[in-house]
Scaffold this motif. Structure first.
Motif, PDB file in Angstrom:
ATOM      1  N   GLN A  76      34.510  -5.580  36.947  1.00 27.23           N
ATOM      2  CA  GLN A  76      34.210  -6.779  37.817  1.00 27.23           C
ATOM      3  C   GLN A  76      33.764  -6.205  39.134  1.00 27.23           C
ATOM      4  O   GLN A  76      34.207  -6.567  40.360  1.00 27.23           O
ATOM      5  CB  GLN A  76      34.983  -8.069  37.906  1.00 27.23           C
ATOM      6  CG  GLN A  76      36.469  -7.671  38.317  1.00 27.23           C
ATOM      7  CD  GLN A  76      37.148  -8.919  38.486  1.00 27.23           C
ATOM      8  OE1 GLN A  76      36.829 -10.156  38.146  1.00 27.23           O
ATOM      9  NE2 GLN A  76      38.558  -8.557  39.047  1.00 27.23           N
ATOM     10  N   GLY A  87      32.629 -10.167  32.505  1.00 24.49           N
ATOM     11  CA  GLY A  87      32.426  -9.125  33.693  1.00 24.49           C
ATOM     12  C   GLY A  87      31.098  -9.048  33.980  1.00 24.49           C
ATOM     13  O   GLY A  87      30.719  -9.173  35.246  1.00 24.49           O
ATOM     14  N   THR A  89      29.121 -10.650  37.503  1.00 23.50           N
ATOM     15  CA  THR A  89      28.697  -9.547  38.681  1.00 23.50           C
ATOM     16  C   THR A  89      27.039  -9.568  38.485  1.00 23.50           C
ATOM     17  O   THR A  89      26.335  -9.120  39.696  1.00 23.50           O
ATOM     18  CB  THR A  89      29.124  -8.194  38.286  1.00 23.50           C
ATOM     19  OG1 THR A  89      28.593  -7.737  36.858  1.00 23.50           O
ATOM     20  CG2 THR A  89      30.507  -8.096  38.254  1.00 23.50           C
TER      21      THR A  89
END
Length: 726
Positions: free
Chosen positions: A560, A643, A647
């Motif tokens: 992450q 993740g 992001t």
């Protein structure tokens, strides 16, 4: 008379008046205001004498650590040039400076390279007889040149193939591949991750060459538009994005005597990383760190050079995050069956002594000291020298560890960043260091007595010329409350604590980086200083995920990217907001590459903090980034969809509030332009205005005069936004 005296004093004061940096000096200033130094220092083996280039770079000087005389010329550039011209008659030999890449082979011989328009000469020069004792010539048409230790052969690349030239000038073509995507011997294998800086290795016997053979025919071609033609053309580069097909690499041995090739049997799967390549000193074996594509399982394998067969796995290394081999093995000069292995397997990057059976003999780590540079063995091979990180990541000190007892000594003491060299007799250290307030100190340390002799103490190169920036370190706490973080604040030249100032928050935040170190100017760049002199508070801080603080510190960002980093940087922002001299309504942020990703992340995740931002070459979604780096920290998009979604910034442009300028190199093969274009498209859909600027001929970094142009654009953008024009 009084009027004339007043005029004289006025003219004198103006002559020595200091000023701020100009915009050109943000790029060329480090050369203009270079700190006084000794270039290319080296100890003469088996002596207490060291050598270096003089201030004009025209002479190789020598000085003893024990005698009172200061220095003398060992050989001049003019004399060396004359000797070279006599040796290579008919060749155009011209030296601009004395060869700064010289090295001592023994107490009477130095080696160096000399380049002409057509050739590179690798030369041994005997200082006692003042003659060329050995040399070999290689064509400059060849790149990635690798030289045998006896100067009998040079391997080099022409395009995608390897050739070898011998001392008689005879050339042998080792490979002749013509298929686009088959590349031999290149250091650009696995995109130079895993510490890879070469693609060919000679054995110690100088008769066999092992090299990478990279097959990237299955990797997607990525188009880079070339703008210089009347009709633009396309240059394709192989760019394996995260989760997509990657290159397949093998290692091949070429025998110069039999002309035969043998491929190491490194096995399946084909998508794996071959790292830390080493010849055994005997020439009978090759060691390879075989890392899986997931980058969490390393095997250090031994292969037989005679047929390429797998012999054994010496040891394995596994991690729940990643294993990242960065260094080849270093064999002991005292025992050829023992080697140094460097790893963060126990939490901090440290040294380990193994034997070739794979048995761990000694852990050479010292407390929580991180090894930043392996320097080498002492003369008798009994100890190892390395540069280690201390003072919460700020300092670099010289350490010596005994291989038998694992007892460690810190050899340098002054707080700062040291670059130190021990002579081969182990009696003296040539120590060069700087810190926040010390531009450069060079001294000789007597190991036994503990005394020091000053060789050079450099003055501040800004004095009398440029307004000296006031720089301070600050210590903060990471968001998890566990680790101290270090920041750097630069104050305006005319700083008044009773006034308020706008802020330029400069950050990077990615792996293997460190913006704040205890060296001259605290690691600040000249653009940082320029902006401070323009009236900004300039602040930087190293968050979790950056370098030199251990594995847990680095891996806090796993799967992450950008999240823990932003939480830590918020601590720096809170620190600034607590200061009465900071104008919280006039804060801006700037970063490049990973810093561009962080800058854009702040503008959409925390849109109320910064009024203006400049993001250079930003990653916008890690699925557009390459396999080797991207998958180490994020795994694949298939394995970590949450993740990647968290992001990604391409669907978050609707959160943007402040002014954002994105800058990208149109030829960027590292963070491809598709990243920033996706964010622009998202901003259009969200009805958000974003400023965008391309440098048509530049790759990931903008250099030269165009960099001056870039810094002017950034300074103007900050000035317009934070001084009321936007």
């Amino acid at each position: 008379m009084k009027k004339l005296l007043f005029l004289f004093l006025l003219l004198s004061s103006n002559a020595f008046a200091q000023r701020n940096l100009n915009i050109e000096e943000t790029v060329f200033g480090p050369r203009t205001y270079a700190v006084q130094n000794l270039l290319s220092t080296a100890w003469i083996p088996e002596s207490n004498t060291f050598t270096y280039l003089d201030a004009t770079y025209q002479n190789l000087m020598q000085r003893s650590a024990t005698s009172s005389w200061k220095e003398e010329v060992l050989i001049s550039k003019a004399d060396l040039e004359k000797i070279l011209k006599e040796k290579f008659s008919g060749k155009e030999i011209s030296l601009r400076i004395f060869p700064y890449d010289y090295n001592w082979l023994d107490k009477q011989t130095i080696k160096f390279t000399v380049e002409t328009e057509e050739s590179t000469y690798y030369v041994h020069y005997a200082t006692d007889t003042k003659t060329i004792s050995n040399f070999i010539e290689a064509t400059n048409k060849g790149t990635n040149q690798e030289l045998t230790s006896d100067y009998s052969k040079v391997a080099y690349l022409v395009g995608q193939n390897i050739s070898i030239v011998d001392k008689q000038g005879q050339v042998t073509e080792v490979t002749s591949d013509t298929i686009d995507g088959i590349v031999n011997g290149s250091d650009y294998t696995h995109r130079q991750e895993f510490g890879i800086n070469k693609g060919m290795w000679w054995n110690e016997q100088n008769d066999k060459l092992v090299y990478y053979r990279k097959d990237e025919t299955m990797v997607t071609n990525y188009p880079l538009i070339q703008w210089e033609e009347r009709v633009a053309t396309v240059k394709n580069v192989r760019y394996p994005m995260a989760g997509m097909k990657s290159e397949e690499v093998t290692l091949v041995i070429y025998d110069t005597k039999t002309k035969q090739k043998i491929t190491l049997q490194t096995g399946e799967p084909k998508e794996q990383y071959l790292t830390a390549v080493n010849w055994d000193p005997s020439g009978e074996f090759i060691y390879v760190g075989v890392l899986n594509r997931e980058q969490n399982h390393l095997k250090l394998n031994q292969y037989a050079a005679k047929d390429g067969s797998f012999v054994k796995t010496l040891f394995e290394e596994k991690s729940t995050t990643w294993v990242e081999p960065q260094h080849p093995l270093v064999f002991s000069p005292k025992n050829k069956n023992e080697f140094i292995y460097q790893s963060d397997r126990d939490g901090f990057n440290q040294l380990y002594l193994f034997n070739t059976d794979g048995k761990l003999l000694k852990s050479l780590g010292f407390e929580q000291t991180v090894v930043s540079d392996f320097i080498g063995f002492t003369a008798k091979g009994e100890s190892v020298l390395y540069s280690g990180v201390t003072n919460n990541g700020l300092d670099r000190q010289l350490f010596e560890v005994n291989l038998k007892t694992a007892k460690t000594k810190q050899l340098t003491k002054d707080s700062g960043t040291h670059s130190a060299k021990l002579n081969t007799t182990g009696t003296y250290i040539l120590d060069q260091y700087s810190n926040l307030t010390t531009p450069n100190n060079i001294q000789v340390l007597d190991v036994k007595k503990g005394t020091s002799t000053e060789i050079l103490k450099a003055g501040n190169p800004f004095v009398g010329k440029i307004n000296n920036p006031k720089i301070e370190f600050v210590e903060l706490q990471s968001a998890d409350g566990v680790t101290p973080l270090t920041g750097r604040i630069i104050y305006p030249s005319d700083f008044d604590p009773n006034k308020t100032y706008p802020v330029m928050y400069y950050l990077y935040g990615g792996s293997h980086s460190q913006l704040v170190t205890n060296r001259w100017l605290g690691g600040a760049g000249y653009f940082d200083i320029y902006m401070a002199q323009q009236g900004y508070i300039v602040f930087s801080m190293d968050n979790r995920g950056t370098d030199a603080r251990g594995k847990a510190f680095a891996s806090a960002t796993h799967r992450q990217l950008g999240q823990a980093e932003m939480q830590d940087q918020l601590k720096g922002i809170d620190f600034l907001k607590s200061k009465s001299f900071v104008d919280q309504s006039k804060m801006g942020i700037f970063g490049w590459s990973f810093g561009g990703f962080m800058t854009t992340s702040f503008m959409v995740h925390h849109p109320d903090i910064f009024k203006v931002a400049v993001a250079g070459g930003p990653v916008i979604d890690w699925k557009y980034y390459e396999v080797m780096y991207g998958e180490r920290y994020m795994d694949t998009p298939q394995e970590n969809p949450e993740g990647y979604k968290l992001t990604s910034l391409e669907d978050k442009a609707d959160k943007l509030k402040g002014r954002l300028l994105i800058i990208h190199g149109a030829q960027d093969p590292v963070v491809v332009q598709q990243n920033s274009m996706q964010f622009i498209q998202g901003a259009i859909k969200a009805g958000k205005q974003v400023d965008y600027f391309l440098y048509p001929s530049h790759e990931h970094n903008v250099s030269g005069k165009e960099r001056v142009h870039m810094y002017q654009k950034i300074a103007d953008y900050f000035g317009d936004a934070l001084r009321g024009k936007l």
